[in-house]
Design an enzyme around this catalytic site. Sequence first.
Site, PDB file in Angstrom:
ATOM      1  N   ARG A 146       0.856  -1.179   0.000  1.00  0.00           N
ATOM      2  CA  ARG A 146       0.000   0.000   0.000  1.00  0.00           C
ATOM      3  C   ARG A 146       0.894   1.231   0.000  1.00  0.00           C
ATOM      4  NH1 ARG A 146      -2.207  -3.544   3.889  1.00  0.00           N
ATOM      5  NH2 ARG A 146      -4.334  -4.270   3.387  1.00  0.00           N
ATOM      6  N   LYS A 171      -2.301  -2.117   7.556  1.00  0.00           N
ATOM      7  CA  LYS A 171      -3.730  -1.967   7.781  1.00  0.00           C
ATOM      8  C   LYS A 171      -4.185  -2.922   8.879  1.00  0.00           C
ATOM      9  CE  LYS A 171      -8.076  -1.557   5.236  1.00  0.00           C
ATOM     10  NZ  LYS A 171      -8.721  -1.672   3.904  1.00  0.00           N
ATOM     11  N   HIS A 277      -2.737   2.632  -5.512  1.00  0.00           N
ATOM     12  CA  HIS A 277      -3.244   1.350  -5.047  1.00  0.00           C
ATOM     13  C   HIS A 277      -3.451   0.363  -6.203  1.00  0.00           C
ATOM     14  CE1 HIS A 277      -4.495  -0.590  -1.356  1.00  0.00           C
ATOM     15  NE2 HIS A 277      -5.500  -1.160  -1.984  1.00  0.00           N
ATOM     16  N   ARG A 280      -0.828  -2.324  -6.396  1.00  0.00           N
ATOM     17  CA  ARG A 280      -1.044  -3.442  -5.468  1.00  0.00           C
ATOM     18  C   ARG A 280      -2.067  -4.417  -6.046  1.00  0.00           C
ATOM     19  NH1 ARG A 280      -1.187  -5.038   0.089  1.00  0.00           N
ATOM     20  NH2 ARG A 280      -3.270  -5.564   0.841  1.00  0.00           N
ATOM     21  N   HIS A 303      -4.149  -9.720   3.946  1.00  0.00           N
ATOM     22  CA  HIS A 303      -5.598  -9.748   4.124  1.00  0.00           C
ATOM     23  C   HIS A 303      -5.971 -10.680   5.268  1.00  0.00           C
ATOM     24  CE1 HIS A 303      -6.381  -8.500  -0.337  1.00  0.00           C
ATOM     25  NE2 HIS A 303      -6.117  -7.468   0.437  1.00  0.00           N
ATOM     26  N   TYR A 312      -9.878 -10.721  -6.719  1.00  0.00           N
ATOM     27  CA  TYR A 312      -8.963 -10.703  -7.862  1.00  0.00           C
ATOM     28  C   TYR A 312      -9.252 -11.821  -8.848  1.00  0.00           C
ATOM     29  CZ  TYR A 312      -6.531  -7.343  -4.984  1.00  0.00           C
ATOM     30  OH  TYR A 312      -6.235  -6.243  -4.224  1.00  0.00           O
TER      31      TYR A 312
END
Length: 347
Positions: A146, A171, A277, A280, A303, A312
């Site tokens: 990120r 995150k 972003h 990524r 994640h 994705y």
Amino acid sequence: MTMDDIRPRIPAQPVRFLDRLRLHIRESGLAYTTERTYIHWVRRFIYFHQKRHPQEMGAAEVEHFLTHLAQQRDCSVSTQRIALNALVYLYTRFLDVALDNLTFSQARIPRRLPVVYSRNEVSAILSHLQGVSRLQVQLLYGAGLRSAELLSLRIKDIDFGSNNIFVRGGKGNKDRTTMLPQSLVPELKRQIQRVQVLHAQDLADGFGAVYLPDALERKYPNAAREIAWQYLFPASKISRDPRAGVARRHHLHPSALAKRIRHAVRAAGIHKPARAHAFRHSFATHLLEAGYDLRTIQELLGHTDITTTEIYTHVVNRGGKGVLSPVDRMQPPDGIAEPVVAYGMAI
């Protein structure tokens, strides 16, 4: 550059409501990005109800606000969910007030598919970047970082021995490791040398103490001046730390990186949104296309839930989920040559 990713100082015994909420969030160990997001939505909630105190309100006012976001503001599903999370934290964890069986209009604007650049598009964008800006974008794409994670990297986070990049406080305030692209090692070493020269000059000028979170600064009082703790991508100017009130060199501001990416995307003639972003997203999509499993990609991206990574699968380049379009099976009539396509136009 503004140090807007450093938590502002608040009184040890705050009186103002939002300051007391900030203190509670910090004591709960939540990331600063979460703190800013929750404060933003709580403030909007208060202003929406004509500055009534949250203790005077409850589930009915929360439902009204969330319905307003969906019906009058046309917010997305994810935006409404973020607002809901902030208000649930406010009431259930901070005010200790239950919000059972909330009933409100659900937002209908779905989550959009991510912007993904093809490999050729990434190459075209990089061709319009030079020096440090090029290295930054290569890391975004090559390691799946990120923007905030990239700019927060310290020199010590680049581990050439294990070929890892350590992402600290990503995150969700989580740490993780991701791959260190081998092709970037020489340029990364040159960048570290540039930082060493700049840091030596800062020390000579009476600066050189980088920002450290409170706990680390107390535990390692000399670490702030060590080269290992300096940012990999420092800002071009000295600025004032809003927490400590001292002048120091912070990392490059995200807006500077975003501006360079925007110019490069436009120069490359790519008609997709110019977003940091997106690199990524491209990292994850291209790994999936190369046959890597979702669990591996999930770990590299950091994640928590694999369903986040599964988005994705909807954008991989598999020719419509592996199906060959009927028009691609058509053969041109005898004697008629196929048109030559240049720059998207048949000539």
